[in-house]
Design a protein around this motif. Sequence first.
Motif, mmCIF file in Angstrom:
data_model
loop_
_atom_site.group_PDB
_atom_site.id
_atom_site.type_symbol
_atom_site.label_atom_id
_atom_site.label_comp_id
_atom_site.label_asym_id
_atom_site.label_seq_id
_atom_site.Cartn_x
_atom_site.Cartn_y
_atom_site.Cartn_z
ATOM 1 N N SER A 1 0.836 -1.209 0.000
ATOM 2 C CA SER A 1 0.000 0.000 0.000
ATOM 3 C C SER A 1 0.870 1.258 0.000
ATOM 4 O O SER A 1 0.497 2.266 -0.603
ATOM 5 C CB SER A 1 -0.961 0.003 1.189
ATOM 6 N N MET A 2 2.033 1.204 0.625
ATOM 7 C CA MET A 2 2.945 2.350 0.606
ATOM 8 C C MET A 2 3.486 2.589 -0.805
ATOM 9 O O MET A 2 3.593 3.734 -1.248
ATOM 10 C CB MET A 2 4.072 2.146 1.611
ATOM 11 N N VAL A 3 3.832 1.510 -1.499
ATOM 12 C CA VAL A 3 4.324 1.640 -2.873
ATOM 13 C C VAL A 3 3.232 2.246 -3.755
ATOM 14 O O VAL A 3 3.487 3.165 -4.536
ATOM 15 C CB VAL A 3 4.779 0.263 -3.427
ATOM 16 N N LEU A 4 2.016 1.752 -3.622
ATOM 17 C CA LEU A 4 0.917 2.259 -4.440
ATOM 18 C C LEU A 4 0.577 3.708 -4.105
ATOM 19 O O LEU A 4 0.285 4.501 -4.995
ATOM 20 C CB LEU A 4 -0.306 1.362 -4.292
ATOM 21 N N SER A 5 0.628 4.060 -2.823
ATOM 22 C CA SER A 5 0.341 5.452 -2.456
ATOM 23 C C SER A 5 1.436 6.389 -2.986
ATOM 24 O O SER A 5 1.151 7.522 -3.385
ATOM 25 C CB SER A 5 0.161 5.608 -0.948
ATOM 26 N N ALA A 6 2.675 5.923 -3.024
ATOM 27 C CA ALA A 6 3.746 6.740 -3.601
ATOM 28 C C ALA A 6 3.530 6.936 -5.101
ATOM 29 O O ALA A 6 3.733 8.029 -5.629
ATOM 30 C CB ALA A 6 5.104 6.060 -3.352
ATOM 31 N N ALA A 7 3.053 5.900 -5.793
ATOM 32 C CA ALA A 7 2.765 6.023 -7.218
ATOM 33 C C ALA A 7 1.638 7.029 -7.453
ATOM 34 O O ALA A 7 1.712 7.857 -8.371
ATOM 35 C CB ALA A 7 2.411 4.664 -7.807
ATOM 36 N N VAL A 8 0.605 6.961 -6.640
ATOM 37 C CA VAL A 8 -0.494 7.927 -6.755
ATOM 38 C C VAL A 8 0.021 9.339 -6.487
ATOM 39 O O VAL A 8 -0.332 10.297 -7.192
ATOM 40 C CB VAL A 8 -1.648 7.559 -5.813
ATOM 41 N N GLY A 9 0.875 9.491 -5.487
ATOM 42 C CA GLY A 9 1.459 10.808 -5.181
ATOM 43 C C GLY A 9 2.247 11.356 -6.350
ATOM 44 O O GLY A 9 2.170 12.555 -6.663
ATOM 45 N N LEU A 10 3.018 10.500 -7.025
ATOM 46 C CA LEU A 10 3.769 10.947 -8.195
ATOM 47 C C LEU A 10 2.843 11.380 -9.320
ATOM 48 O O LEU A 10 3.095 12.367 -10.010
ATOM 49 C CB LEU A 10 4.694 9.841 -8.686
ATOM 50 N N LYS A 11 1.757 10.644 -9.494
ATOM 51 C CA LYS A 11 0.782 11.015 -10.533
ATOM 52 C C LYS A 11 0.162 12.375 -10.216
ATOM 53 O O LYS A 11 0.002 13.223 -11.097
ATOM 54 C CB LYS A 11 -0.294 9.928 -10.612
ATOM 55 N N LEU A 12 -0.158 12.616 -8.954
ATOM 56 C CA LEU A 12 -0.798 13.864 -8.569
ATOM 57 C C LEU A 12 0.137 15.069 -8.709
ATOM 58 O O LEU A 12 -0.321 16.188 -8.901
ATOM 59 C CB LEU A 12 -1.314 13.775 -7.133
ATOM 60 N N THR A 13 1.432 14.846 -8.628
ATOM 61 C CA THR A 13 2.379 15.967 -8.696
ATOM 62 C C THR A 13 2.983 16.165 -10.074
ATOM 63 O O THR A 13 3.784 17.059 -10.269
ATOM 64 C CB THR A 13 3.527 15.772 -7.682
ATOM 65 N N SER A 14 2.615 15.314 -11.036
ATOM 66 C CA SER A 14 3.209 15.487 -12.377
ATOM 67 C C SER A 14 2.174 15.958 -13.381
ATOM 68 O O SER A 14 1.030 16.109 -13.137
ATOM 69 C CB SER A 14 3.842 14.192 -12.857
#
Length: 104
Positions: free
Chosen positions: A91-104
């Motif tokens: 879940s941490m890996v997936l939340s980091a991926a979502v965070g990257l999507k939101l900031t790019s």
Amino acid sequence: MSWIFLLIAGFGEVAGVMGINKVNRKMNFLTFGWLFGGFTISFIFLALAMESIPMSTAYAIWTGIGTAGSTLIGMIVYGESRDWRRLLFISMVLSAAVGLKLTS
């Protein structure tokens, strides 16, 4: 469209990793086809996605999908450990991926 390409690339990565496991269990043309087919799809769609998504973001999300997807497939299909800590880190890996999507 690039984000769809990136998702396809991530699922291709998971298929390629499953192919590695299949080759380790039984070597034949079908298992090698699975392995090479998965990674070929993965790299082609990753390259297409990187035409408009920054390399660092695309690569991080691609590896995140591959990591989380391969771990989940291992748990569901191959009976690997379902320890709560593994689920927490997925879940941490997936939340980091979502965070990257939101900031790019």
